[in-house]
Design an enzyme around this catalytic site. Structure first.
Site, short mmCIF file in Angstrom:
data_model
loop_
_atom_site.label_atom_id
_atom_site.label_comp_id
_atom_site.label_asym_id
_atom_site.label_seq_id
_atom_site.Cartn_x
_atom_site.Cartn_y
_atom_site.Cartn_z
N HIS A 130 -7.69 -1.82 11.30
CA HIS A 130 -8.44 -1.16 10.22
C HIS A 130 -9.94 -1.33 10.49
O HIS A 130 -10.37 -2.37 11.00
CB HIS A 130 -8.06 -1.79 8.87
CG HIS A 130 -8.57 -1.02 7.71
ND1 HIS A 130 -9.88 -1.12 7.31
CD2 HIS A 130 -7.98 -0.13 6.89
CE1 HIS A 130 -10.07 -0.30 6.27
NE2 HIS A 130 -8.93 0.31 6.00
N GLY B 142 -13.50 4.25 0.85
CA GLY B 142 -14.03 3.62 -0.35
C GLY B 142 -15.35 4.21 -0.83
O GLY B 142 -16.02 3.65 -1.68
N SER C 201 -10.59 7.75 0.89
CA SER C 201 -10.77 8.36 -0.43
C SER C 201 -9.73 9.42 -0.77
O SER C 201 -10.05 10.43 -1.40
CB SER C 201 -12.20 8.90 -0.59
OG SER C 201 -13.15 7.85 -0.45
N GLU D 159 -12.31 -2.06 8.62
CA GLU D 159 -12.91 -3.26 8.01
C GLU D 159 -12.69 -4.47 8.90
O GLU D 159 -13.55 -5.35 9.00
CB GLU D 159 -12.31 -3.47 6.61
CG GLU D 159 -12.87 -2.44 5.62
CD GLU D 159 -11.98 -2.13 4.43
OE1 GLU D 159 -11.02 -2.88 4.16
OE2 GLU D 159 -12.25 -1.12 3.76
N LYS E 209 -5.60 -3.91 0.24
CA LYS E 209 -6.73 -4.74 0.69
C LYS E 209 -6.67 -6.10 -0.01
O LYS E 209 -5.58 -6.55 -0.38
CB LYS E 209 -8.05 -4.01 0.46
CG LYS E 209 -8.01 -2.58 1.04
CD LYS E 209 -9.33 -1.93 1.21
CE LYS E 209 -9.13 -0.54 1.82
NZ LYS E 209 -10.38 0.14 2.11
N ASN F 17 -2.66 0.69 0.81
CA ASN F 17 -3.36 -0.45 1.40
C ASN F 17 -4.12 -1.14 0.27
O ASN F 17 -5.18 -0.68 -0.13
CB ASN F 17 -4.32 0.05 2.49
CG ASN F 17 -5.19 -1.07 3.05
OD1 ASN F 17 -4.95 -2.26 2.78
ND2 ASN F 17 -6.20 -0.71 3.82
N GLU G 222 -8.86 7.29 9.92
CA GLU G 222 -9.66 6.91 8.76
C GLU G 222 -11.15 6.95 9.12
O GLU G 222 -11.68 5.98 9.68
CB GLU G 222 -9.30 5.49 8.30
CG GLU G 222 -7.86 5.34 7.86
CD GLU G 222 -7.70 4.21 6.85
OE1 GLU G 222 -7.10 4.45 5.80
OE2 GLU G 222 -8.20 3.10 7.10
P1 PGA Z 1 -9.82 4.22 0.34
O1 PGA Z 1 -9.38 3.25 1.53
O2 PGA Z 1 -8.63 5.07 -0.01
O3 PGA Z 1 -10.19 3.29 -0.78
O4 PGA Z 1 -10.98 5.03 0.82
C1 PGA Z 1 -8.53 3.70 2.56
C2 PGA Z 1 -8.32 2.59 3.55
O5 PGA Z 1 -9.27 1.86 3.85
O6 PGA Z 1 -7.20 2.41 4.07
#
Ligand code: PGA
Length: 250
Positions: free
Chosen positions: A95, A173, A212, A97, A11, A9, A167
């Site tokens: 997601h 992140g 992460s 976000e 982003k 992903n 998640e």
């Molecule tokens: P990350 O993000 O691996 O940077 O923690 C995962 C995601 O949001 O899909």
């Protein structure tokens, strides 16, 4: 029975030059012997480019969002059909976000799930609890409710052609990763929720872990019985990290 999946992903990152460089490095280090499903999810303006750069590779293309509407007067929206036309086979839905920063509701998430499948795309439905919800003991209730909101609208049969991604919001992140035991507990609970409705679909449903994931923790996470791979954010922007995660799954 379930083939592991590694999904990047990206982003809102990258440009034509960086995407070309990243995909060239990934293709150069990739082994056809890895027996998993691989995909990367890019931003709308680059999907066509990504599809061309990944032609004849074992890596498929996905998007990170789509419109809840069908074609028409929806200025600024991108439909599932457009994504399919640009070479996508997958799309991330719901997601955290998008839920937190753009106010996406469970109803919208469910509508997007339906639109994705109408366009022939495989939705990757994201669920996850906040730190506060975990501390209050609400983790399983939260993710099962997020799953229910879609299953009620789409029906259990729709999960024949879908994936889930667990998640935990507190792990995205942040460098904090759920332990394999914490993740396994949630994955098993999600699978059980589907199994009540349809055991065979539940047994086949890929449930990815995201939050992460890195080269250093991927193998340990993927070893859990109900963790079928990962949705990888930050680490998917680094070719060597991403390749190491693909190797761990493959
Ligand atoms: P990350 O993000 O691996 O940077 O923690 C995962 C995601 O949001 O899909």
């Amino acid at each position: 029975m379930r083939v592991p999946v590694v999904a990047g992903n990206w982003k809102m990152n990258g440009n034509r030059a960086s995407i070309q460089a990243l995909l060239e490095s990934i293709r150069a280090g990739f082994s056809r012997e890895w027996e998993s499903r691989f995909l990367v999810c890019g931003s709308f303006p680059y999907l066509d480019l990504i599809s061309r750069l990944l032609q004849d590779s074992a890596i498929a293309v996905g998007a990170q969002n789509l419109s809840e509407f069908r074609a028409g007067a929806y200025t600024g929206e991108v439909s599932g059909e457009m994504l399919a036309d640009a070479g996508c086979r997958y799309v991330i839905i719901g997601h955290s976000e998008r839920r937190a920063l753009f106010g996406e509701t469970s109803q919208q998430v469910a509508a997007k799930f339906l639109r994705a499948q109408e366009a022939g795309l495989t939705p990757i439905l994201c669920v996850g609890e906040t730190l506060e919800q975990r501390q209050q003991g609400l983790t399983l209730d939260t993710v099962r409710e997020q799953l229910r909101a879609v299953a009620d609208v789409a029906g259990v049969d729709a999960f024949r052609h879908a994936m889930l991604a667990y998640e935990p919001v507190w792990a995205i992140g942040t460098g904090l990763t759920a332990t394999p035991e914490q993740a396994q507990e949630v994955h098993a609970s999600l699978r059980e929720r589907i199994a009540v409705l349809h055991p065979e679909i539940a047994a086949r449903l890929p449930i990815l872990y995201g939050g992460s994931v890195k080269a250093s923790n991927a193998a340990e996470l993927f070893a859990s019985p109900d963790i079928d791979g990962g949705l990888i954010g930050g680490a998917s922007l680094d070719a060597q990290e991403f390749l190491a995660i693909c190797r761990a799954a493959g």
